[in-house]
Write an enzyme that holds these catalytic residues in place. Sequence first.
Site, PDB file in Angstrom:
ATOM      1  N   LYS A  79     -10.426 -13.590   0.482  1.00 15.41           N
ATOM      2  CA  LYS A  79     -11.514 -13.216   1.384  1.00 15.41           C
ATOM      3  C   LYS A  79     -12.766 -13.988   0.996  1.00 15.41           C
ATOM      4  CE  LYS A  79     -13.826  -8.975   3.075  1.00 15.41           C
ATOM      5  NZ  LYS A  79     -13.855  -7.499   2.932  1.00 15.41           N
ATOM      6  N   SER A 153     -13.352  -5.018   6.924  1.00 16.76           N
ATOM      7  CA  SER A 153     -13.936  -6.339   7.042  1.00 16.76           C
ATOM      8  C   SER A 153     -13.004  -7.451   6.587  1.00 16.76           C
ATOM      9  CB  SER A 153     -15.232  -6.400   6.216  1.00 16.76           C
ATOM     10  OG  SER A 153     -14.968  -6.178   4.833  1.00 16.76           O
ATOM     11  N   SER A 177     -12.065  -1.350   4.096  1.00 14.96           N
ATOM     12  CA  SER A 177     -11.766  -2.730   4.481  1.00 14.96           C
ATOM     13  C   SER A 177     -10.472  -3.261   3.900  1.00 14.96           C
ATOM     14  CB  SER A 177     -12.923  -3.652   4.059  1.00 14.96           C
ATOM     15  OG  SER A 177     -14.119  -3.265   4.684  1.00 14.96           O
TER      16      SER A 177
END
Length: 578
Positions: A79, A153, A177
Amino acid sequence: MAVAIPKQFTISWLKRMYAQRELTPEAVAEEIARRAEADAGMNVWIEPPSMERMRPYVERLRAIDPQDAPLWGVPFAVKDNIDVAGVPTTAACAEYAYVPEADAAVVRRLVAAGAIPVGKANLDQFATGLVGVRSPYGETHNALRPELISGGSSSGSAAAVALGHAAFSLGTDTAGSGRVPAALNGLYGWKPSVGAWPTKGVVPACASLDCVTAFAHDLEDALLVDAVVRGEDAGDPWSRSVPRTPAERPAKLYVPEGPLAFYGPFAAAYEAAWESAVAKLESLGVPVERIDAGLFAEAAAVLYEGPWVAERWAGLGAFVEAHPGAAFPVTERVLRSGSAEGGRHDAASVFRAMHRLQELKLEAKRLLGGGVLAMPTCGGTWTREQVRRDPVATNSQMGLYTNHCNLLDLCAVAVPSGEAAPDVPFGITFFACAGREGLLEEAARLWAERKPTTLVAVCGLHMRGLPLEKQMREHRARFVREDRTAAAYRMYKLPTQPAKPGLVKTAAGGASLRLEVWEMPLETFGVFAASIPAPLGIGKVELQDGTEVPGFVCEAIAAQGAEDVTERGGWREAIAGA
């Protein structure tokens, strides 16, 4: 390439192919770069996989013995709020970007174990969102149905694994997330105890709550990643020593008492999927208790409605103020709600919330103990267009069953649970107290390894609320439905103590009688059937729809001289008022 790489591949499969010399890390890297280019329109990546970027990691493997590196040659996505040395970290904001000199602690440990970071994945900007559309690098599409949200996210991290761009990926989880995108893309999402994995080298969302997480196709892959990266980091003020406990069967499974809230275009399908999940939980051989989940809902509300949003502003406010227009509009709106100008919270409100949260943590610890809480990971999903039209309310609802987790110091694992609708995955999350990951591990294994079962037609004392129901529960049976026999049976009240029904099939003059259908694991069914005393036994019972299932029947000879209670319609009616 000697063997085709499936779209969904696991660490264990990849290691087996390497051991058999049917694949090489270079061939895997080349295929991943090809897939990422082919799927460019899905907006999975900010820094996409390329052979140029992956080659140094591939070449260093030549000097490493696979026996000494548990993740030798395993590709993983990162990420883009987690540092990879020499690669820009943007947190989905180009103006914020910097090029780190060192890997984040978790990345360093994975690379040392032989893993290959393939690229930097898209995310909701500054990890503020649960929908996956709050990025100037494009809305990440759901891997199964592109018109739907991917979840956030950690949107790109989940999509990368689901689309076969990586064997596993790193995400982060502050409010869900690391679990919501897992559920929406049909994956496992492993969220360790807060601090168990170091967060050094991670752009903070709420530094006191942030966790690094893993997405994978199976539980064992997530546990292998956990074993590599878990452990305190001396340079990380937020890390702590939280050894993973051995797998342990939960003493109890807790589920929230209904009705629960569901939302979005598949709300009814999600509700039905949850009801099926609860029925499956009741068949796992662990006591299930329904509880008032109010404390979890109260804790969840604290994250965005309480002063913790100010922690996000504390970390990013200076950047937002210095770079007008750089933040995604809805992201800036959320961040500014925690500013002094937002006017929602003062210092006293922070302490009031902290004190209340400590009380809720204690309540949660007392409630769960050696048990595990199960909830829907999400109560629904949305199309990307629906989120664009109402970005705040849709995002808030996605956190309904996730926001409480880190605030209450819980660990969690999101597990797949079939589909709510075609290509719309459904999932549940297991929660346990901090440091009790072993409970999650065993709960998830029980869930994934459910043993074969058989239906059992029950027409007498083993029905719900009657004296021998406990025998059904002892043999791990679960109630499925009320039903009726075909119109071919007579029922007799046998002269036993207590009285029992004798169900006898006849060639003529039969009736349709009420009964219950249960489901029992095959591994306990044999013992159960052997324990039934004559003249009763287990045979095939024909139901009103013409199907036949194992169930209670009676030897015809036992009906001679017994009271015929067929006209009463079933055993409950036969004993009513007796």
